[in-house]
Design an enzyme around this catalytic site. Structure first.
Site: not given
Length: 500
Positions: A333, A400
């Site tokens: 990322e 998540h």
């Protein structure tokens, strides 16, 4: 070129007037950051220099993005980025090297190995003979060069870079060199053994090259004295200009106005034809139509190409826009956010899909310290949208399911968008992509397939920062966003409250 703060040769060989460098050093207006940045932590498109940040690692990822922009433009340009041996231990640098190799990006990665990370010797930093050896692990060409030998550096790099222009690829170069002064003047060099200072002192590149030029009959002692006098006069003349320049006066209006690049919103009205779609469909439509409208847009993320993303928002994008603009990424990322910044520097619009908003913690550094600050520091837009699928309620567990927009609303230089309905999501996403500032676009996963609405079929925009009133009342005002809007509506349906 992405230099470090000590790469003064980069600035002078780019022919930046000395008085501007002195003004930058003194924090004055003729510098490049309006007195906001330290010494030579600056960038300027005027001289093709990209400003570093003190966190070092993201520089390599930004270079990846610039090189990707060059590759997409097919302009045969090479991007060079510098770091010291100390910076190579940062994870961002490993991520960036991997991305550059996988995408065959024309980046010249330059490591100045001067033996010490401030005071920490290389023996306590890494356990390999040469840092260039790491290139092999990434499938990347690498070289070790004696950095104090001017002719070796020049001839080797000329050969490498000429070939890189013809055959785009990343190359890792380690320069063996030494720092005869402190990391900065205050720290000194007491930690360096005397014999090491003495041996490297004999390899002084300026002295040795001067001797070589005299032996070759290219220079004479008389010519050297003449040149030195010329340089001293130039330095004194430009120092006087900088010393006589007034000190910058603080102006809060100027400071606040420079946090964001100016953006003039232009409304594109929706067409009359509508269809009932889910929130997820509206986001996909807005993304697709924006990419059709802005041909300089590149979207990057994990599994977004052939697979269409884990939520299928980019399904079919690869067939329509091609692999150059719809790019699968490794799991890294930080490097991808940094690469998005690099794309912006080269004139592209970049969209990054975080597979889940939770994973943004791995890209936090470049968002907070690069994207958010670049315009305020040196007037460089960060034309980047980071899409953030977020929220609980879908049984996804603690890694998540976070709704983490508050991390970013506290950071000057970032805009945060968090729609509640399909109509808003499509129009706001279109505006976010048009806006040249960095934007975090949150999408609550529990709303993806549960909320439907009539939405115009064509491209349209909605202004950022303007509230939408969905109920009128006299007793209480409720201000919320995203899934909170639906929680408020559900609650009001159960209680007798006249709410705005």
């Amino acid at each position: 070129i992405l230099p470090m703060h000590r790469n003064l040769g980069v600035f002078t060989t780019r022919e930046i007037p000395l008085y501007r460098l002195f003004s930058q050093w003194q924090g004055k207006a003729n510098g490049f950051t309006k007195g906001r940045d330290r010494s030579f932590h600056f960038g300027t498109q005027e001289f093709n220099i990209v400003g570093m940040i003190s966190h070092l690692g993201p520089q390599f990822g930004v270079a990846d993005g610039i090189a990707l922009g060059n590759l997409l433009k097919d302009n045969q340009q090479v991007c060079a980025v510098f770091t010291g041996e100390g910076g190579t231990s940062e994870g961002d640098i490993h991520e960036a090297l991997n991305v550059a190799s996988v995408w065959s990006l024309p980046v010249l990665f330059c490591i100045e190995n001067n033996g010490y990370g401030l005071s920490t010797p290389t023996s306590e930093q890494y356990n390999c003979k040469d840092l260039a050896d790491r290139g092999h692990g990434y499938g990347m060409e690498s070289h070790v060069i004696q950095g104090n030998n001017i002719l070796e550096v020049y001839n080797t790099l000329q050969s490498i870079v000429t070939d890189m222009r013809d055959k785009p690829r990343p190359v890792l170069v380690e320069f063996k060199t030494f720092r005869m002064r402190g990391h900065e003047e205050a720290s000194g060099t007491k930690y360096v053994p005397d014999e090491l200072m003495e041996s490297w002192g004999g390899l002084d590149p300026l002295h040795n090259f001067e001797t070589y030029l005299i032996e070759e009959g290219i220079l004479s002692e008389t010519k050297i004295e003449s040149l030195k006098a010329q340089y001293i006069n130039e330095i004194q003349e430009h120092l006087e200009i900088a010393f006589n320049e007034p000190v910058i006066q603080f102006d809060s209006t100027v400071e606040l106005n420079d946090v964001f690049q100016e953006f003039e919103y232009k409304e594109v009205s929706p067409n009359k034809r509508t269809e009932e779609v889910r929130l997820i469909d509206a986001i996909s439509q807005g993304l697709r139509q924006s990419m059709e409208r802005h041909e300089n847009t590149v979207i990057m993320g994990q599994d977004i190409a052939e697979y269409g993303g884990v939520f299928k928002i980019t399904e079919g994008f690869l067939d329509q826009f091609g692999k150059q603009r719809v790019r699968n990424t490794p799991i890294c990322e930080s490097a991808i956010v940094s690469a998005a910044m690099g794309l912006s520097i080269t004139g592209f619009k970049a969209i990054v899909e975080m597979q889940f908003a939770d994973f943004v913690t791995s890209g936090f550094n470049p968002i907070i310290n690069y994207l958010a600050k670049s315009h305020y520091r040196w007037a460089q837009a960060a034309d980047v949208v980071v899409r953030m699928p977020c929220g609980a309620g879908v049984g996804a567990g603690p890694f998540h399911s976070q709704t983490n927009e508050a991390w970013f609303t506290h950071t000057p230089g970032l805009k945060v968008v968090y729609p509640a309905f399909p109509y808003d999501a499509k129009g706001l996403l279109a505006t976010a992509i048009t806006d040249p500032n960095p934007i975090l676009f949150f999408e609550h996963k529990a709303l993806y397939r549960s909320i439907r609405q009539e939405v115009p079929t064509d491209y349209y925009t909605l202004p950022l920062g303007k509230a939408s009133q969905i109920r009128s009342g006299e007793n209480v005002s409720i201000i919320t966003y995203g899934a909170g809007v639906h929680w408020a509506l559900d609650t009001l349906d159960k209680v007798d409250v006249d709410a705005d």
